[in-house]
Scaffold this motif. Structure first.
Motif, PDB file in Angstrom:
ATOM      1  N   GLN A  33       0.830  -1.213   0.000  1.00 52.47           N
ATOM      2  CA  GLN A  33       0.000   0.000   0.000  1.00 52.47           C
ATOM      3  C   GLN A  33       0.867   1.267   0.000  1.00 52.47           C
ATOM      4  N   VAL A  34       1.879   1.258   0.818  1.00 52.45           N
ATOM      5  CA  VAL A  34       2.750   2.429   0.887  1.00 52.45           C
ATOM      6  C   VAL A  34       3.462   2.636  -0.428  1.00 52.45           C
ATOM      7  N   GLU A  35       3.988   1.538  -0.990  1.00 55.77           N
ATOM      8  CA  GLU A  35       4.709   1.655  -2.253  1.00 55.77           C
ATOM      9  C   GLU A  35       3.784   2.112  -3.372  1.00 55.77           C
ATOM     10  N   PHE A  36       2.588   1.520  -3.421  1.00 55.38           N
ATOM     11  CA  PHE A  36       1.636   1.900  -4.464  1.00 55.38           C
ATOM     12  C   PHE A  36       1.215   3.372  -4.325  1.00 55.38           C
ATOM     13  N   GLY A  37       0.974   3.784  -3.077  1.00 50.90           N
ATOM     14  CA  GLY A  37       0.594   5.176  -2.846  1.00 50.90           C
ATOM     15  C   GLY A  37       1.689   6.144  -3.245  1.00 50.90           C
ATOM     16  N   VAL A  38       2.923   5.771  -2.950  1.00 52.56           N
ATOM     17  CA  VAL A  38       4.038   6.634  -3.336  1.00 52.56           C
ATOM     18  C   VAL A  38       4.150   6.730  -4.844  1.00 52.56           C
ATOM     19  N   GLN A  39       3.986   5.579  -5.526  1.00 51.40           N
ATOM     20  CA  GLN A  39       4.052   5.598  -6.992  1.00 51.40           C
ATOM     21  C   GLN A  39       2.944   6.469  -7.577  1.00 51.40           C
ATOM     22  N   GLN A  40       1.727   6.276  -7.042  1.00 51.57           N
ATOM     23  CA  GLN A  40       0.622   7.103  -7.541  1.00 51.57           C
ATOM     24  C   GLN A  40       0.890   8.594  -7.316  1.00 51.57           C
ATOM     25  N   GLU A  41       1.373   8.913  -6.130  1.00 54.00           N
ATOM     26  CA  GLU A  41       1.630  10.319  -5.823  1.00 54.00           C
ATOM     27  C   GLU A  41       2.731  10.886  -6.715  1.00 54.00           C
ATOM     28  N   ILE A  42       3.766  10.041  -6.972  1.00 52.43           N
ATOM     29  CA  ILE A  42       4.862  10.501  -7.837  1.00 52.43           C
ATOM     30  C   ILE A  42       4.358  10.752  -9.242  1.00 52.43           C
ATOM     31  N   SER A  43       3.566   9.810  -9.753  1.00 54.05           N
ATOM     32  CA  SER A  43       3.045  10.010 -11.114  1.00 54.05           C
ATOM     33  C   SER A  43       2.144  11.243 -11.191  1.00 54.05           C
TER      34      SER A  43
END
Length: 1850
Positions: free
Chosen positions: A1392-1402
């Motif tokens: 969840q943390v990794e996915f959220g970070v990726q989404q936020e970065i994109s």
């Protein structure tokens, strides 16, 4: 002269041997309140007396003084002249209010007290000198006399030149330290509440301002920041003071060799620890406790578990825990800021606050007594005890145990003993006091560490803030130590005063005898000697069971024989010590306990084991040796090297703890050694009343403090010698009236003074002649004043006698002349009366003759008129008879004519009537048809609209038609009535004829006649019916026409109203637009002025920082280099400043590639941006995008409105078609140019990218530079083309705007034209076709309005649709986010943390890309707007330059030197060529080593012309590097020269003129049309061709500002020492100084011998020199005007500030001198043609101050005149001048307090600033107007002595 003789000559005494009549008035006890007081006789004091003033004399006021109105109470006091029992003598009125008490003629306590009271109550002066002592009375009110302007006013002044002030004492100490290189001390003492802490704080503020640190350490701010900390932990509220210092401190401020502050050190003495655990009623604990409780709600203080101060025992004993007007929370924030500034870490601050909070919790611990009463306990669950242990980090169980137990150690074993509740409470209080004392010492130690510096200290100034002499109802150990310290300080003070008096007498070579003064050494020996009070106290403390009673008994046994020790009659536990100030009774209870300062070791051991390092460190260190050691720090030993005059005391046994008394005695000895090694300065603070009332004076309390602080002892020492001292020059000027005429012939003033005194004062012991002064005994100056007053009085009587005699003679001559005149007039009157009688007699004879003649003529005329009347009547009768006959014949003829005519008319009427009937019927039918058609058409809206055009004409035509019909109707009616009358007459005639005919003829013709009658009747009836029909139709038509007229009039009125409304709206809009334009223009002017001022201040700050940087660099180079010959490298040319100057024209049009280039330059890693900064930039980009959209929408709306207006104008006026066509063409051309501009920008971006890529490739591969230069040239050409296009766009836009303005102006004038021309057009006939055309126009207008409405509705719908689309997009995004959120919930937490970070970065990446695009667009727009703004600013500057040029053309004078132009063989093009390697030589010969005197006979500003010709050649060959290098080297060379000659006015003026001329040349030959208006064709050929040096013009403008500021600084530095002496002190008008007030002894020991006085002629000569230098060097006349405006403002500010701070110059004569001096300065301005500079306006405050000194100051009318006149002075300045006003002599009255109050009441409505003094450092913003040169470059000759042979002419 004996005392009895002097008394016998005083007007107050009558029968001096019997009684002394004293006029006593009620003395002022404050503002508005009065208190009576009695007076008793007092003998002259003996030599050794310390009490000189009886208590009854404390309310005595000046006899007969005008400032104390009221009834005079006369009392008789018996005196005895033989026994010398006389009352004190009163000083003359001219000496009342002196600023130095030793300047009084009679020195005694009543005179001193009265002088202080007059200064304090009437003049509101809180400072007064008493010799070397400054007496400061606490006003209990904030006064505006401590600002930065006051500090600068006292800086550099001598102590005797200005009014008394704490800053004057500080300046004296600072000056003596700098001159004598000796350490100084300022000793501030006084009672609690007298203002000691505030005075010491102001002294330190003065040192911090005047001696600020030269480095960036800001040590002066740290010194000032220590005050809030020490006040928080060492000050408390007492019954006498809300901020009383409960400890003594001595602060040493260290200075280096340049006398800048480098550090400080603090020592503390005798902290009042008992206040921590006990406060009396109305008092508080130390401020820090209440501040911490006030901030307890802060989140970081939650763990302290604090509440309000009322909940704690240690803070609530005194009652009220708040101080009125004090915010503890705000003070706590200041305390924290001070801790942070001094470098105390946040963790240490929290630890400090924890310790303070633990003390509060310790005081709330409940002690539970056991049943036996000998033991007690503390509950382990006590919340306050838990908090105490938690905050200090100690073990809870041990603290619970050892609070109630103590350990007894014997030789054999150790016992643990319980304690009683009282013992436990005492132990708890001792522990709290010990913890606070240790914390206090730790804080002081760390403050000293923060103030310590590693630099070597050259000298220091110490400020001692110590408690004054104290005496209460119950005096304990603290009061004993305080009074002991004051005894030591008083001894030092007495010896120093005596030493100064002795030095003064020796310096003036006057024989002197030993003056007996009070020596308090026996009292000091009683306290500190062997087996003295302190020794016996320490000995009793060592006894195991010693008590206070035993110690008191030992004192009685040992010291009962001492004169300074007494035993009270009614007590065996108290003792009395006779101090120098008063007797003090001390109660011995508690002395031993306070001296031991015992704390149980077990409790200390628990604190030593604390888990917090700070708490453990407080009790581990050995700090019991000397308390001052904890505060002195490491730097004290290296700073002071003092050797004691007496052997040091033996150290006590190390096994025993040193007592408090021993520690205090040791620290006091160290303090006295320090003070003896320095030069002391004394400040004595006086508390005027105990109620803390502002400006309330209690004489009894004041005299007690004056005795206690030694002021009266200083008076007595002065009075024992020669207190009055006069310089020979001042004495001669004051008392020259007593000199005989033959003695004035002597030129030696000393000899004249000697002979005068020997003749006037017979006793030679009453005066002494010194080397430079005359010394007088007390009372002799008053005697001389009396002789001078008697001389003046005798002269006045002589003048009055002479004037009165002359007046009587004039009166007699006037009476004699009046008598002769009366006689002459009486005789003339008698002669005229006789002549009148003769004239009347002759007139009577003439009247009789005329009357008789008239009576005879009337009788003859009457008879003649009667005969004529008879003849007239007879002749008339005959003529009437013949007339009647002729008339009868004529009437018969007329009857025949009328009958024949009637018959002919009757036939004509019959025929005409038939034709009319036929016509009427036919016309009626046609009219009905047409009416029906018109009605149908009238019902339609088109008809109404068509009729609107010519409705007024129709109304007028219908009105005329109605009038014509009415006229026709009236004529027809008249004709009808005439026909009817004739018809009736004919009928009657016919009836008569018929009757005759019937009588004459038979019945055969009767039938025929009857038929004729019937036919006639029928015709008559038919005529009646036709007439009726015509009348009916006429009335109907008339009614219809009236209705139509009414309707048309209503419509016309409506149209007129609409037209008026439209006219009003247009006028209002025009007015609003004009008002808005004017307001915007004013705002722009104001903003431009403010921006110019701010910009010049920034330039000044930049130059200061640059200078500071150069100084630091020089210091670093000096430090780094080895000792010996030091030499700066020659290539040091301050290249760091090159980065401030941008390149030439390659960076004008900035774009995104500039940022790329910067990133490439500085590297990608350094260009990384912080995320927070990036988010802020994103937010700012969004805001800018919104603003851009709004502006775009407004622009589109404005264009639409303009389009609509244009269309409306097309419909109304054919002439507007051409303008609209031009507008359309201009808009199309603008769009076309903007598109081309965009294309050029894109091409420019591509070129720049290519250049950047090529540059990177060249850097990496070192390729060929040809392609790079080729691209660079293309880039420059594209830039130039882009600039041309932009200028065309701007020109088109200005044309469009001007066309719109003309169209709007024409439209606003059209309604007025229509209003004027509408009525004449109404007379014309309006055709139907015109009406139809007008109707079609109205229809077309309606269609246009409908189209606009539809367009607006469509826009609104489009906006709604766009908003809906945005809402849908947001919904979709929200759905996506919800889906992703649901998906992420199914994943693991890490995923969840990794996915959220990726989404936020994109997401952020996409947003960043979008925002980057927006930022690029906005940057482009911003640059475009900046360029436009530059162009507009250029136009504004051109306009200002043109205006200034027009003015300068009128004022410009011809050059004083003839320019020699040599003929050349070849044509010189005005360019100079040099090689690149010769540039350094050019700068050296032309800038750095050039002397202004070298160019004395050449063209002014020759270096500027030569430099421009070199720049022009570099521009001609298109060498940008050469231009850049030459301009940079020139600027750096000028800076280097100015830095080297920073005090040379001629050099600074020379380079200011050359820099301005170079700037003007760059403007004049830049190619801009705005700067070329005055160029000749030859000069236009010398313009630059390739480069735009706009940015370098800005750099040169900044450099000119810096040079101008340096020029002003140099001129002010030269003029400032002259101003005060020339404007205020010098005798410009001879004879006025002879009436100068007395007093003002020159106390300053820092004054240099010699006469430093200047006259006004010296100032004028200096300004003439300045003006000549600037004029000869060719400086612009406008700049010269601004220079002298600034200098005159400085003269005004310095003079007025000194006037406001000096009492001796506030007099009528000074006002006269000032007005004369100002007039001389104005005359000088007019003579130099400088009066237009505004310099006189800057002198307006000084002019009004001079007028104020000369105006009357008595009545309310005078007050109104002063208020109306002094508009440039503030209320405080007016009141200050009135308070300082000093009468010249006894004939002039003082300004009363009531008059000053009247002035203040009338000036209450003014909103004046609180600043008293003017800012002498203020500098007006400078403006450099464009001033083109009339010389051409080819006509300038370069002299050979400039050594510029390497320059070749082109």
């Amino acid at each position: 002269m004996s005392v009895g003789e002097l008394y016998s000559q005083r007007p107050e005494l009558r029968e001096a041997e019997k009684v002394w009549l004293l006029r006593e008035r009620p003395a002022l006890t404050g503002r508005g309140s009065r208190r009576p007081g009695g007076v008793r006789s007092a003998a002259l004091p003996p030599a050794g007396a310390s009490r000189l003033l009886p208590d009854a004399l404390l309310s005595l006021s000046s006899p007969g003084s005008a400032e104390f109105p009221g009834p005079v109470v006369i009392r008789e006091y018996p005196i005895d002249v033989q026994s010398n029992q006389l009352p004190f003598l009163r000083n003359p009125d001219i000496l009342v209010g002196e600023n130095d008490l030793t300047a009084l003629s009679y020195l005694h306590e009543p005179a001193v007290l009265h002088n202080l009271k007059v200064r304090f109550l009437e003049s509101n002066h809180i400072y007064t000198y008493c010799g070397i002592v400054l007496v400061a009375i606490n006003p209990y009110e904030q006064l505006p006399i401590y600002g930065q302007d006051v500090i600068y006013a006292y800086s550099g002044q001598n102590m005797g030149d200005m009014d008394p002030h704490i800053f004057a004492v500080a300046e004296e100490a600072y000056k003596q330290m700098a001159r004598d290189e000796k350490n100084q001390s300022i000793i501030v003492s006084g009672e609690s509440g007298a203002g000691k802490t505030v005075s010491a704080k102001y002294a330190m503020r003065y040192f911090a301002t005047v001696g600020g640190s030269a480095s960036d350490t800001n040590i002066e701010e740290k010194v000032l920041a220590s005050s809030p900390i020490m006040e928080a932990i060492g000050n408390a509220k007492t019954t006498r003071n809300d901020n009383s210092s409960r400890f003594g401190k001595y602060i040493q401020i260290g200075f280096d060799k340049r006398y800048h502050i480098i550090g400080a050190n603090m020592r503390t003495y005798l902290l009042e620890k008992s206040r921590v655990v006990f406060q009396a009623d109305g008092e508080r604990n130390y401020h820090i406790f209440y501040q911490l409780c006030a901030a307890a709600s802060l989140p970081e203080f939650k763990e302290l578990a604090l509440t309000c101060a009322e909940d704690f025992f240690y803070t609530s004993q005194g009652g009220d825990t708040r101080i009125e007007g004090i915010d503890d929370a705000e003070d706590f924030e200041k305390t924290r800021q001070a801790f942070t500034l001094l470098g105390v870490r946040e963790s240490h601050q929290i630890s400090i606050f924890k310790i303070i909070a633990s003390i509060l919790h310790l005081g709330n611990v409940e002690i539970q007594a056991e049943r036996d009463g000998d033991s007690c306990s503390v509950s382990p669950q006590d919340a306050h005890l838990n908090d105490f242990c938690r905050l200090l980090g100690v073990e809870h169980s041990q603290m619970v145990h050892w609070l109630c137990h103590r350990k007894l150690v014997t030789t054999s074993e150790t016992y643990v003993k319980t304690m009683s509740p009282q013992q436990v409470a005492n132990a708890r209080s001792a522990l709290a006091k010990h913890i606070y004392a240790q914390l206090f010492g730790w804080i002081v130690e760390h403050v000293n560490k923060a103030l310590h510096t590693a630099l070597k200290q050259h000298s220091f100034i110490g400020v001692l803030d110590i408690y004054g002499f104290e005496t209460f109802e119950v005096n304990s150990f603290e009061q004993f130590c305080i009074n002991y310290a004051n005894e030591k300080l008083q001894q030092q003070f007495n010896s120093h005063v005596f030493k100064l008096e002795q030095e003064e007498y020796m310096k003036e070579q006057i024989p002197w005898t030993l003056i007996d003064f009070y020596d308090n050494q026996p009292c000091i020996d009683l306290i500190e000697a062997k087996l003295g009070i302190l020794d016996l106290l320490d000995e009793e403390c060592k006894v195991p069971k010693g008590t206070d009673q035993n110690w008191a008994q030992k004192l009685y046994d040992r010291h009962s024989g001492s004169q300074h020790f007494q035993k009270p009659r009614m007590s065996n536990t108290a003792f009395i010590v006779v101090h120098f100030a008063d007797k003090v009774e001390y109660l011995s209870d508690g002395f031993l306990e306070k001296n031991r300062d015992t704390v149980y070791e077990e409790q200390i051991n628990i604190l030593k084991a604390s888990k917090f390092p700070l708490v453990a460190d407080l009790f581990h260190d050995d700090k019991d040796s000397i308390p001052a050691a904890t505060t002195s720090g490491k730097g004290s030993s290296s700073k002071i090297n003092i050797r004691s005059a007496r052997p040091p005391l033996k150290a006590s046994n190390k096994e025993h703890k040193k007592t408090v008394g021993h520690q205090f005695r040791t620290s006091l000895h160290l303090l006295m050694e320090t003070l003896n090694a320095t030069t002391p300065h004394y400040v004595r603070c006086i508390k005027p009343n105990d109620e803390k009332l502002p400006f309330h004076f209690d004489p009894k309390r004041a005299v007690q403090q004056l005795r206690a602080c030694g002021v009266l002892e200083t008076i007595r020492i002065s009075a024992a010698g020669y207190p009055s001292r006069w310089a020979y020059h001042d004495f001669f000027n004051r008392y020259r009236v007593l000199v005989k005429k033959r003695e004035l012939a002597n030129t030696d003033k000393k000899a004249i003074c000697r002979s005068v005194l020997e003749n006037l004062i017979k006793d030679p012991d009453k005066f002494q002649f010194g080397r430079t002064k005359i010394f007088f005994r007390a009372g002799q100056v008053a005697y001389l004043e009396k002789l001078r007053a008697d001389k003046f009085r005798a002269a006045t009587i002589m003048i009055q006698k002479t004037v009165r005699g002359w007046l009587q003679k004039v009166k007699y001559r006037r009476l004699k002349a009046a008598t002769l005149t009366l006689q002459r007039f009486c005789r003339g009157h008698l002669a005229r009366r006789l002549a009148e009688r003769l004239r009347r007699t002759r007139a009577a004879v003439v009247f009789q003759k005329q009357y008789r003649m008239r009576r005879a003529r009337l009788a003859y005329q009457r008879a003649r008129r009667a005969a004529v009347i008879i003849q007239a009547f007879a002749r008339g009768m005959l003529v009437r008879r013949s007339y009647r006959q002729v008339l009868m014949e004529h009437k018969a003829t007329v009857l025949q004519k009328h009958v024949r005519g009637w018959m002919a008319r009757r036939r004509f009427r019959r025929l005409r009537g038939a034709a009319i009937v036929i016509q009427c019927a036919f016309r009626m039918l046609k009219a009905k048809q047409e009416l029906k058609a018109l009605k149908i058409e009238a019902r339609s809206a088109e008809h109404l609209k068509r009729l609107n055009v010519g409705m007024e004409n129709k109304v007028v035509q219908l009105q005329r038609k109605i009038d014509d019909q009415n006229k026709e109707f009236r004529t027809l009616s008249e004709q009808l009535s005439a026909v009817t009358s004739t018809h009736t007459m004919e009928v009657e005639k016919l009836k008569k004829e018929l009757a005759r005919y019937q009588q004459g003829h038979s019945g055969d013709s009767s039938l025929r006649l009857q038929e004729e009658v019937e036919s006639l009747r029928a015709e008559l009836q038919r005529a009646h019916s036709e007439r009726k029909i015509l009348e009916d139709t006429h009335t109907k038509e008339k009614d219809e026409l009236k209705k139509q007229v009414a309707v048309l009039e209503q419509e016309n009125a409506l149209l007129k109203d609409e037209k008026e409304q439209l006219n009003n709206q247009i006028l209002c809009q025009a007015k609003d637009e004009f008002a808005q334009n004017s307001v915007k223009e004013n705002l722009m002017k104001r903003e431009l002025e403010e921006e110019r001022s701010r910009y010049q201040n920034l330039v000044k700050e930049y130059s200061r920082l640059e200078q500071r940087y150069d100084n630091l660099r020089d210091e670093m180079s000096v430090i780094k280099q080895t000792p010996g010959h030091r030499r700066n490298p020659s290539n040091q040319s301050s290249l760091e400043s090159d980065s401030n100057y941008p390149s030439i024209s390659t960076s004008e049009v900035g774009d995104t590639e500039d940022a790329l280039q910067q990133v490439e330059d500085i590297g990608l890693e350094k260009a990384a941006m912080d995320m927070t900064v990036f988010l802020k930039l994103q937010k700012r980009v969004r805001e800018l995008e919104q603003e851009r959209k709004k502006l775009q929408v407004q622009l589109e709306k404005r264009e639409q409105q303009d389009g609509r207006k244009v269309q409306g104008e097309q419909a109304k006026n054919d002439l507007d078609l051409d303008q609209d066509a031009d507008l359309a063409y201009n808009s199309l051309k603008r769009q076309e140019l903007e598109s081309e501009n965009k294309k050029l920008k894109n091409d420019l971006n591509e070129l720049r990218k290519a250049v950047a890529d090529q540059a990177t490739q060249n850097n990496s591969t070192h390729g060929s530079p040809d392609s790079y230069h080729l691209l660079l040239n293309q880039l420059k050409l594209a830039n130039e083309e882009l600039e041309v296009r932009k200028e065309e766009v701007l020109i088109l836009r200005t044309q469009i705007v001007s066309a719109d303005q003309r169209r709007l102006a024409g439209r606003s004038t059209e309604p007025n034209i229509n209003a004027r021309t509408s009525w004449p057009n109404s007379e014309k006939h309006v055709d139907q076709e015109d009406a139809i055309e007008a109707y079609h126009g109205v229809c077309q207008t309606n269609r246009l309005l409908e189209a606009q409405l539809q367009a607006q509705s469509r826009e609104h719908e489009e906006e709604v649709e766009s908003l809906k689309a945005q809402v849908e997009a947001l919904k979709e995004e929200l759905d996506k986010q919800q889906q992703t959120f649901c998906q992420t919930l199914l994943l693991s937490p890490e995923a969840q943390v990794e996915f959220g970070v990726q989404q936020e970065i994109s997401r952020l990446t996409n947003e960043n890309l979008d925002l980057k695009e927006l930022v690029e667009k906005l940057e482009k727009n911003e640059r475009k707007l900046k360029k436009q703004l530059k162009i507009y600013m250029k136009r504004v500057q051109d306009l200002e330059a043109a205006q200034a040029l027009a003015q300068s053309e009128r004022k410009r004078h011809e050059l004083n030197r003839q320019v020699t132009v040599q003929r050349k063989e070849k044509d010189f093009q005005g360019m100079l060529e040099y090689h690149k390697e010769d540039e350094a030589l050019l700068i050296r010969n032309l800038v750095t080593e050039l002397k202004p005197q070298t160019l004395a006979g050449t063209v002014p500003c020759l270096p500027a012309y030569i430099l421009y010709m070199c720049i022009r050649h570099a521009d001609y060959v298109n060498d940008d590097l050469k231009v850049h290098s030459l301009l940079t080297s020139t600027i750096n060379g000028i800076k280097k020269v100015l830095k080297k000659h920073n005090e040379d006015f001629e050099m600074t003026s020379f380079w200011l003129s050359n820099t301005c001329r170079l700037l003007h040349c760059l403007k004049q030959y830049s190619g801009d049309e705005g700067f070329m208006t005055q160029n000749t064709p030859k000069q236009n050929e010398h313009c630059l061709k390739n480069f735009d040096l706009t940015e370098y013009r800005q750099v040169l403008s900044d450099l000119s500002i810096q040079i101008y500021q340096q020029l002003i600084k140099i001129a002010e530095g030269v003029l400032q020492p002259m101003i005060v002496s020339a404007m205020l002190e010098n005798e410009s008008i001879q004879g006025l100084s002879g009436v100068k007030p007395t007093g003002y002894r020159k106390r300053s020991s820092s004054m240099v011998d010699g006469d430093n006085s200047y006259c006004l002629e010296a100032v004028i000569r200096q300004m003439t020199s300045f003006h000549t230098v600037m004029r000869d060097q060719g400086l612009d006349p406008e700049i010269i005007l601004q220079v002298f405006k600034q200098l005159f403002y400085m003269i005004n500010a310095v003079t007025l500030n000194n006037l406001l701070l000096r009492k001796d110059v506030c007099s009528w004569s000074t006002g006269m001198q000032l007005r004369y001096n100002i007039s001389q300065l104005e005359e000088w301005l007019r003579g130099r043609n400088l009066h237009q500079s505004g310099a006189v306006q800057t002198m307006e405050p000084l002019i009004q101050a001079a007028q104020l000194l000369q105006l009357k100051k008595k009545t309310p009318e005078d007050a109104e005149a002063i208020c109306s006149l002094c508009t440039s002075l503030s209320t405080q300045q007016i009141v200050k001048i009135l308070n300082l006003y000093t009468p010249l002599n006894e004939f002039e009255e003082r300004v009363t307090v009531a008059f000053i109050r009247t002035i203040q009441a009338q000036l209450q409505e003014r909103n004046d600033p609180q600043q008293l003094l003017l800012d002498s450092k203020h500098m007006f913003p400078v403006l450099f107007p464009f001033n083109p040169s009339s010389l051409t470059m080819d006509s300038i000759h370069i002299p050979a002595y400039l050594n510029l042979e390497f320059l070749s002419e082109v």
